[in-house]
Scaffold this active site. Structure first.
Site, PDB file in Angstrom:
ATOM      1  N   LYS A 105      62.479  38.749  72.379  1.00 25.65           N
ATOM      2  CA  LYS A 105      61.397  39.886  72.025  1.00 25.65           C
ATOM      3  C   LYS A 105      62.461  40.735  71.349  1.00 25.65           C
ATOM      4  CE  LYS A 105      57.321  41.440  72.873  1.00 25.65           C
ATOM      5  NZ  LYS A 105      56.061  40.256  73.038  1.00 25.65           N
TER       6      LYS A 105
HETATM    7  N1  GLU Z   1      53.921  39.270  70.507  1.00 25.23           N
HETATM    8  C1  GLU Z   1      52.704  38.120  70.990  1.00 25.23           C
HETATM    9  C2  GLU Z   1      53.149  38.001  72.612  1.00 25.23           C
HETATM   10  O1  GLU Z   1      53.586  38.862  73.306  1.00 25.23           O
HETATM   11  C3  GLU Z   1      53.254  36.843  70.235  1.00 25.23           C
HETATM   12  C4  GLU Z   1      54.609  36.386  70.216  1.00 25.23           C
HETATM   13  C5  GLU Z   1      54.510  35.071  69.305  1.00 25.23           C
HETATM   14  O2  GLU Z   1      53.635  34.621  68.653  1.00 25.23           O
HETATM   15  O3  GLU Z   1      55.849  34.809  69.116  1.00 25.23           O
HETATM   16  O4  GLU Z   1      52.985  36.762  73.245  1.00 25.23           O
END
Ligand code: GLU
Length: 423
Positions: free
Chosen positions: A108
């Site tokens: 993240k």
């Molecule tokens: N931000 C989204 C999550 O928290 C999607 C992450 C992604 O598609 O890589 O799952």
């Protein structure tokens, strides 16, 4: 009386991990590995503002684990972004991708900023310069970013364009899977924008099936009316459920007779993205929102919303976690004692990253997937993960979040055992 300090997101995620690790008797070595992220990247990078001044931004990318495949997870632009928050969110991605059976790890990132304070041109330069600062710390088969809070497909297009511009001409076209959640014409996946909300509703449908409950006429409340909250409401609406209260960063509204989801969406588009001032409902207080009687509550905004303070107010049967980390450990204990079911974040909102996986495959194979195929495959993966979690909860006689962690961590543990530790 002095207020007890709430635990931070990373502390909550660590507590949840420890609870599952104890219960499943996780191998001590694997436990040590999973307790900290592999890599923590922090970059301070300069950007020129529209008035010619220079601002320096702090950007983060935490790569938690990649034993199952490339690091995967979104980028968030928000004031609450710091190293701890990103560490917690990155770990959640490792559990989420493992639970959904994807060949991905977890990461993240984001920038500590309030995007509403910047022009579109500034956001573009911030996004491009952040991508450049990350350099080869991201890569299409190494670490693949995606949208998250306050980031969207346009920003993903800028990230892709910037990343590809740093590669040699011959390498550009086969690297477009550097990022997922792109606009469809730029290689994005049909249905990716709606996928998280649709996944939330698939899990609610499974829950309702088990409860023998008809979702037609069922009532629900939503917190956050962005990508996740709106799409979840859109699909709940299609099932005939009734939206009775909504809260977002601009205000809180309620209407026991039901709120017209699409009309509210149109209002938010004209109103800086917010529900505030919507004529089809009355303004209510935040306490009224949390005490609204409804069948289902869908938190789809930020973390730490169902807490020791708000959980006692809830009058719902189910919390379906569209957001990451919306329930802290104190809030969760209260909900469990009150008999409120929880579909945990790493299961409930996994539709987004599952669709990201499809987009990644589509790009790698130079294919174009159709919407019906995307949604069909999405449903299969979400339902399978749901059944694994609820069966595991029954087997271990534990709550659904701990069960979801157990399913995810068991898979990772087996792979560590098979592969061993180098050298
Ligand atoms: N931000 C989204 C999550 O928290 C999607 C992450 C992604 O598609 O890589 O799952």
């Amino acid at each position: 009386m002095e207020k007890v300090k709430q635990k931070s997101l990373i502390e909550n995620v660590q507590d949840q991990f420890n609870k599952a690790a104890d219960l499943m008797k996780l191998d001590i070595g694997v436990r040590k590995i999973l307790a900290s992220p592999h890599n923590e990247i922090v970059t301070n990078f300069p950007v020129m503002m529209d008035d010619g001044s220079i601002e320096v931004f702090k950007g983060y990318r935490v790569q938690h684990n990649n034993i199952l495949g490339p690091y995967k997870g979104g980028l968030r632009y928000h004031q609450t972004i710091d190293q701890g928050a990103v560490m917690g969110l990155a770990a959640l991605m490792t559990w989420k991708t493992a639970l959904s059976g994807l060949p991905f790890g977890g990461a993240k990132g984001g920038i500590q900023m309030d995007p509403s304070k910047y022009s579109n041109k500034e956001i573009e330069r911030i996004t491009r310069r952040f991508t450049f600062a990350l350099g080869d710390n991201i890569g299409p088969d190494y670490d693949i970013p995606a949208p998250d809070v306050n980031t969207n497909s346009q920003m993903m297009a800028w990230i892709m364009d910037t990343y590809l511009s740093t590669k040699s001409p011959a390498e550009r076209q086969n690297n477009i899977h550097i990022v997922t959640g792109k606009p469809v014409k730029s290689g994005g996946l049909e249905g990716r924008d709606a996928a998280t909300g649709l996944g939330v509703v698939f899990t609610i449908e499974e829950w309702a099936r088990d409860k023998k409950m008809d979702l037609k006429g069922a009532t629900y409340t939503v917190q956050g009316f962005g990508k996740v909250g709106y799409w979840a409401a859109h699909f709940m609406n299609k099932l005939g459920a009734k939206l009775v209260a909504v809260q977002d960063h601009t205000g809180t509204i309620g209407n026991a007779n039901g709120i017209d989801v699409e009309d509210l969406y149109k209002h938010t588009k004209k109103n800086n993205g917010g529900v505030n001032g919507y004529k089809g409902a009355s303004e209510i207080s935040s306490n009224d929102f949390f005490s609204t009687a409804a069948d289902i509550f869908i938190p789809a905004a930020l973390s730490d919303q169902v807490t020791g303070e708000t959980a006692p107010m809830l009058k719902v049967k189910l919390i379906a976690e569209g957001a990451n980390g919306p329930t802290n450990t104190e809030g969760e204990a209260i909900c469990i004692a009150k008999g409120i079911d929880i579909i945990p974040d790493i299961l409930c909102n996994a539709g987004g990253v599952i669709a990201s996986y499809f987009e990644w495959l589509q790009n790698k194979r130079q294919e174009t997937w159709e919407l019906a195929e995307v949604n069909d495959r999405l449903k299969k993966k979400v339902v399978l993960a749901y059944r694994n979690v609820f069966n595991t909860a029954a087997e271990h006689k534990t709550d659904t979040r701990t069960a979801a962690y157990i399913v995810a961590i068991s898979k990772i543990e087996s792979v560590y055992k098979e592969r061993g530790i180098f050298p």
